[in-house]
Design a protein around this motif. Sequence first.
Motif, PDB file in Angstrom:
ATOM      1  N   PHE A  84       0.879  -1.275  -0.142  1.00 20.98           N
ATOM      2  CA  PHE A  84      -0.068   0.080   0.014  1.00 20.98           C
ATOM      3  C   PHE A  84       0.889   1.329  -0.011  1.00 20.98           C
ATOM      4  CE2 PHE A  84      -2.914   2.824   2.625  1.00 20.98           C
ATOM      5  CZ  PHE A  84      -3.945   3.314   1.422  1.00 20.98           C
ATOM      6  N   GLY A  85       1.179   1.845  -1.210  1.00 18.55           N
ATOM      7  CA  GLY A  85       2.376   2.987  -1.160  1.00 18.55           C
ATOM      8  C   GLY A  85       3.750   2.269  -1.043  1.00 18.55           C
ATOM      9  N   ASP A  86       4.045   2.908   0.024  1.00 15.95           N
ATOM     10  CA  ASP A  86       5.390   2.402   0.681  1.00 15.95           C
ATOM     11  C   ASP A  86       5.249   1.319   1.740  1.00 15.95           C
ATOM     12  OD1 ASP A  86       7.133   4.105  -0.812  1.00 15.95           O
ATOM     13  OD2 ASP A  86       6.892   5.815   0.729  1.00 15.95           O
ATOM     14  N   LEU A  87       4.178   0.996   2.150  1.00 16.83           N
ATOM     15  CA  LEU A  87       3.912   0.015   3.382  1.00 16.83           C
ATOM     16  C   LEU A  87       3.868  -1.490   2.665  1.00 16.83           C
ATOM     17  CD1 LEU A  87       1.384   1.916   5.621  1.00 16.83           C
ATOM     18  CD2 LEU A  87       3.901   1.777   6.012  1.00 16.83           C
ATOM     19  N   VAL A  88       4.466  -2.227   3.070  1.00 15.56           N
ATOM     20  CA  VAL A  88       4.111  -3.809   3.139  1.00 15.56           C
ATOM     21  C   VAL A  88       3.210  -4.177   4.029  1.00 15.56           C
ATOM     22  CG1 VAL A  88       5.297  -6.087   2.869  1.00 15.56           C
ATOM     23  CG2 VAL A  88       6.605  -4.190   1.879  1.00 15.56           C
ATOM     24  N   LEU A  89       2.294  -4.647   3.789  1.00 16.65           N
ATOM     25  CA  LEU A  89       1.097  -4.954   4.583  1.00 16.65           C
ATOM     26  C   LEU A  89       1.222  -6.379   5.244  1.00 16.65           C
ATOM     27  CD1 LEU A  89      -1.892  -3.633   3.027  1.00 16.65           C
ATOM     28  CD2 LEU A  89      -0.639  -2.536   4.627  1.00 16.65           C
ATOM     29  N   LYS A  90       1.220  -6.696   6.492  1.00 17.09           N
ATOM     30  CA  LYS A  90       1.264  -8.209   7.024  1.00 17.09           C
ATOM     31  C   LYS A  90      -0.158  -8.220   7.697  1.00 17.09           C
ATOM     32  CE  LYS A  90       6.179  -7.996   6.719  1.00 17.09           C
ATOM     33  NZ  LYS A  90       7.667  -8.208   7.596  1.00 17.09           N
ATOM     34  N   ASN A  91       0.144  -8.268   9.333  1.00 16.21           N
ATOM     35  CA  ASN A  91      -1.045  -8.956   9.960  1.00 16.21           C
ATOM     36  C   ASN A  91      -2.000  -7.439  10.052  1.00 16.21           C
ATOM     37  OD1 ASN A  91      -0.452 -11.559  10.250  1.00 16.21           O
ATOM     38  ND2 ASN A  91       0.835 -10.995  12.028  1.00 16.21           N
ATOM     39  N   ASP A  92      -1.489  -6.325  10.513  1.00 14.72           N
ATOM     40  CA  ASP A  92      -2.050  -5.371  10.511  1.00 14.72           C
ATOM     41  C   ASP A  92      -2.403  -4.604   9.208  1.00 14.72           C
ATOM     42  OD1 ASP A  92      -3.412  -2.843  11.892  1.00 14.72           O
ATOM     43  OD2 ASP A  92      -1.371  -2.280  12.381  1.00 14.72           O
ATOM     44  N   LEU A  93      -3.778  -4.513   9.139  1.00 20.32           N
ATOM     45  CA  LEU A  93      -4.334  -3.494   8.019  1.00 20.32           C
ATOM     46  C   LEU A  93      -4.922  -2.391   8.291  1.00 20.32           C
ATOM     47  CD1 LEU A  93      -5.948  -6.510   5.765  1.00 20.32           C
ATOM     48  CD2 LEU A  93      -3.673  -5.557   5.987  1.00 20.32           C
ATOM     49  N   SER A  94      -4.729  -1.717   9.392  1.00 17.92           N
ATOM     50  CA  SER A  94      -5.472  -0.512  10.097  1.00 17.92           C
ATOM     51  C   SER A  94      -4.909   0.523   9.048  1.00 17.92           C
ATOM     52  CB  SER A  94      -4.949  -0.426  11.501  1.00 17.92           C
ATOM     53  OG  SER A  94      -3.598  -0.268  11.681  1.00 17.92           O
ATOM     54  N   ALA A  95      -3.846   0.514   8.548  1.00 18.49           N
ATOM     55  CA  ALA A  95      -3.617   1.591   7.885  1.00 18.49           C
ATOM     56  C   ALA A  95      -4.324   2.015   6.415  1.00 18.49           C
ATOM     57  CB  ALA A  95      -1.990   1.808   7.591  1.00 18.49           C
ATOM     58  N   VAL A  96      -4.825   0.718   6.127  1.00 22.23           N
ATOM     59  CA  VAL A  96      -5.341   0.631   4.848  1.00 22.23           C
ATOM     60  C   VAL A  96      -7.066   1.726   4.975  1.00 22.23           C
ATOM     61  CG1 VAL A  96      -6.418  -0.627   2.846  1.00 22.23           C
ATOM     62  CG2 VAL A  96      -4.395  -1.185   3.871  1.00 22.23           C
ATOM     63  N   ARG A  97      -7.362   2.638   4.058  1.00 23.18           N
ATOM     64  CA  ARG A  97      -8.249   3.226   4.154  1.00 23.18           C
ATOM     65  C   ARG A  97      -9.481   2.611   3.274  1.00 23.18           C
ATOM     66  NH1 ARG A  97      -6.767   8.486   2.932  1.00 23.18           N
ATOM     67  NH2 ARG A  97      -8.338   8.316   1.465  1.00 23.18           N
ATOM     68  N   ASN A  98     -10.505   3.104   3.446  1.00 29.71           N
ATOM     69  CA  ASN A  98     -11.740   2.468   2.795  1.00 29.71           C
ATOM     70  C   ASN A  98     -11.640   2.983   1.308  1.00 29.71           C
ATOM     71  OD1 ASN A  98     -14.526   1.305   2.335  1.00 29.71           O
ATOM     72  ND2 ASN A  98     -15.525   3.196   2.432  1.00 29.71           N
ATOM     73  N   ASP A  99     -12.039   1.914   0.408  1.00 25.07           N
ATOM     74  CA  ASP A  99     -11.997   2.333  -1.125  1.00 25.07           C
ATOM     75  C   ASP A  99     -10.389   2.336  -1.588  1.00 25.07           C
ATOM     76  OD1 ASP A  99     -14.385   1.598  -1.766  1.00 25.07           O
ATOM     77  OD2 ASP A  99     -15.170   3.902  -1.675  1.00 25.07           O
ATOM     78  N   SER A 100      -9.496   2.010  -0.836  1.00 20.98           N
ATOM     79  CA  SER A 100      -8.117   2.223  -1.320  1.00 20.98           C
ATOM     80  C   SER A 100      -7.540   0.959  -2.364  1.00 20.98           C
ATOM     81  CB  SER A 100      -6.969   2.181  -0.021  1.00 20.98           C
ATOM     82  OG  SER A 100      -7.500   3.172   0.575  1.00 20.98           O
ATOM     83  N   PRO A 101      -6.641   1.383  -3.286  1.00 25.13           N
ATOM     84  CA  PRO A 101      -6.047   0.458  -4.093  1.00 25.13           C
ATOM     85  C   PRO A 101      -4.732  -0.144  -3.420  1.00 25.13           C
ATOM     86  CG  PRO A 101      -5.339   2.657  -4.865  1.00 25.13           C
ATOM     87  CD  PRO A 101      -6.405   2.738  -3.691  1.00 25.13           C
ATOM     88  N   LEU A 102      -4.861  -1.706  -3.453  1.00 19.99           N
ATOM     89  CA  LEU A 102      -3.583  -2.245  -3.066  1.00 19.99           C
ATOM     90  C   LEU A 102      -2.956  -3.092  -4.266  1.00 19.99           C
ATOM     91  CD1 LEU A 102      -5.142  -3.894   0.132  1.00 19.99           C
ATOM     92  CD2 LEU A 102      -4.196  -1.573  -0.002  1.00 19.99           C
ATOM     93  N   LEU A 103      -1.681  -3.200  -4.066  1.00 20.58           N
ATOM     94  CA  LEU A 103      -0.870  -3.886  -4.965  1.00 20.58           C
ATOM     95  C   LEU A 103      -0.410  -5.054  -4.564  1.00 20.58           C
ATOM     96  CD1 LEU A 103       0.233  -3.907  -8.171  1.00 20.58           C
ATOM     97  CD2 LEU A 103       2.070  -2.723  -7.343  1.00 20.58           C
ATOM     98  N   LEU A 104      -0.571  -6.380  -5.318  1.00 19.90           N
ATOM     99  CA  LEU A 104       0.053  -7.564  -5.030  1.00 19.90           C
ATOM    100  C   LEU A 104       1.440  -8.065  -6.038  1.00 19.90           C
ATOM    101  CD1 LEU A 104      -0.258 -10.200  -3.278  1.00 19.90           C
ATOM    102  CD2 LEU A 104      -1.218 -11.417  -5.511  1.00 19.90           C
ATOM    103  N   THR A 105       2.513  -7.753  -5.239  1.00 21.19           N
ATOM    104  CA  THR A 105       3.746  -8.055  -6.133  1.00 21.19           C
ATOM    105  C   THR A 105       4.511  -9.128  -5.609  1.00 21.19           C
ATOM    106  OG1 THR A 105       4.945  -6.682  -4.820  1.00 21.19           O
ATOM    107  CG2 THR A 105       4.129  -5.641  -6.753  1.00 21.19           C
ATOM    108  N   ARG A 106       4.886 -10.122  -6.644  1.00 22.36           N
ATOM    109  CA  ARG A 106       5.724 -11.319  -6.279  1.00 22.36           C
ATOM    110  C   ARG A 106       7.237 -10.970  -6.080  1.00 22.36           C
ATOM    111  NH1 ARG A 106       4.549 -15.343 -10.782  1.00 22.36           N
ATOM    112  NH2 ARG A 106       4.074 -13.567 -12.138  1.00 22.36           N
TER     113      ARG A 106
END
Length: 647
Positions: A84-106
């Motif tokens: 999510f931008g500069d953040l690599v999300l793990k267990n905590d998704l509290s930084a993600v706002r409603n209607d936000s785009p996330l990117l899955l990268t291998r």
Amino acid sequence: MAPNLGSPIKTQMAVSILSRTASSDYHGSSQSEGKQGGRRRVFVQTETGCVLGMELDRGDNAHTVKRRLQIALNVPTEESSLTFGDLVLKNDLSAVRNDSPLLLTRNALHRSSSTPCLSPTGKDIQHRDRSSPIEILVCSSRCSRTRQLVKDVMKAIRNGVDPIPVHSGLGGAYYFRNVRGECVAIVKPTDEEPFAPNNPKGFTGKALGRPGLKRSVRVGETGFREVAAYLLDYDHFANVPPTVLVKVTHSVFHVNEGVNCNTSGKAVDKKRGAVSKIASFQQFIPHDFDASDHGTSSFPVAAIHRIGILDIRIFNTDRHGGNLLVRKLEGATGRVGAQTELVPIDHGLCLPESLEDPYFEWIHWPQASIPFSEDELKYVADLDPVRDSEMLRMELPMIHEACLRVLILSTIFLKEAAAFGLCLAEIGEMMSREFRGMEEEPSELEVVCIEARRLIAERRAFSPVANPNDDDATQFDIDYEEADPAMPKSPAPYPFGQRGRSSKNPLSRLEEQQEDDEHIESNVESARSPSAREWHPHVSKLSTSLKGIALAGKSQRCLTGAPSANFTCSKIKNSGGATGPQVGNSRSANEQLPANVNFVKLADMGEEEWSAFLEKFQELLPGAFRSRKCGAAGQRPKQRLGTSCQF
């Protein structure tokens, strides 16, 4: 305009108040809405462009999100990261706002992993994409005009009025129409940009999130930069058309053969072939021609100044005549001039993650050499780079910290230069690089940055602190504010005005650009930490420098030396008249990318060093401006490579 603040305490207080007011002003309703009942909606995009909307429960984490994505889209998620931008999300998704785009990268070492066959459970089916055909992402109160436009487009689609693909240029773009068949919006999917996986013109070879046409702008990220340019155009000062980021589903979109978007959900409707995309959605502006079709000398001075001010703030790397639309005002007759209106478009290559060579075609236009008016100087003086960066963090939470640092730096430079008395052309020249003896030399702006970093490094080196456990041991004090005031003075700064007198650059390059794509990741590694995302300037002189810097009361791009590519299709001419380069076979992205040079890094500085750097940067600017004024008369025209990209 906020009053100048003169002490560290006042500065910290102002930043604290700014953070609170920004949160309430921009997204108070959105955030509370997203947290209601512990549920939020997000739109997850894979690096090949597939998109799935899903509802997040309170207990969800990155693993559950990836599992749903794997089942719905049949894409591999092993050894992958949800970002999510500069953040690599793990267990905590509290930084993600409603209607936000996330990117899955291998991860780089696991890009060929296969997908196991999984059967969807009842809970997985329940979480499939149930969003509307067009959903506005992370929208603020400023997108109210665009909301009605989206409704008009959706009504037209329900009535059988389909979008029209734009065949010119190198990027995928589409005219969306209203029920009367009139073009009202330009939609540019992020996965159809040049070198992106689903580019319809054959220019593929890059996964989303990798370095793109400009290496400091990642593939798939031009969309939110288009939105950023609109959000930063306060009071419609430069006339940027309303722009938002959307998730849009339609069968007109392109998916290249071999790109896996099979799904049992809604990302691809097998019956209609509808494909979901994340894209920029910009109001279409009817116009008569663009600036490349007509002589520019008669364009309004105010319009050129306002567009130039925006270009400098956002460090636009691709401003050319083709992305300045010209409209004749109603009732206007005779020659083009004060009776015309200019509309700037195509801002996908602004706010790079590092300083590079911008492209300002207006530098050599006569209007750019005319001094700023009082109204323009007041507008510049009232700009607040701290508030700008906070606003973008709130409106576009996926934006990289490195982009915000470029915004802050270029805004400070603009404010100081305008207050010193430089005209638009002089400011643009100081930001532009020169080519001498086949060597690319740093711009005068970059030379100031290099000198500021050198002085900061020397000051730290001359500030040893005794180790209490070992009298003979010393360590370098990394806190600039606590440096020894008795420290020896640094050598005289580099003579800014003398840059370019020899064909050999007197300053070593800080970094040669490698063909390896990983360089951008290293540039922003420090920005991935939570402390980087929570950065606030809080040193003493920053209070006056950032709150009141003033020292005194067509899918269209002309390309020279780089591949042409077309993102913004705001010209009706583009549907038939404009001609982009014809591409027969797919081309490797690597062979198309120029080897850019990075003289200055901003993202690798820690919080304290960044604040100290800005302070020193401002101290050096008056000397650079004086050198520019003294040496301008004898300077010959710069030799430029001409790296505009025709999108």
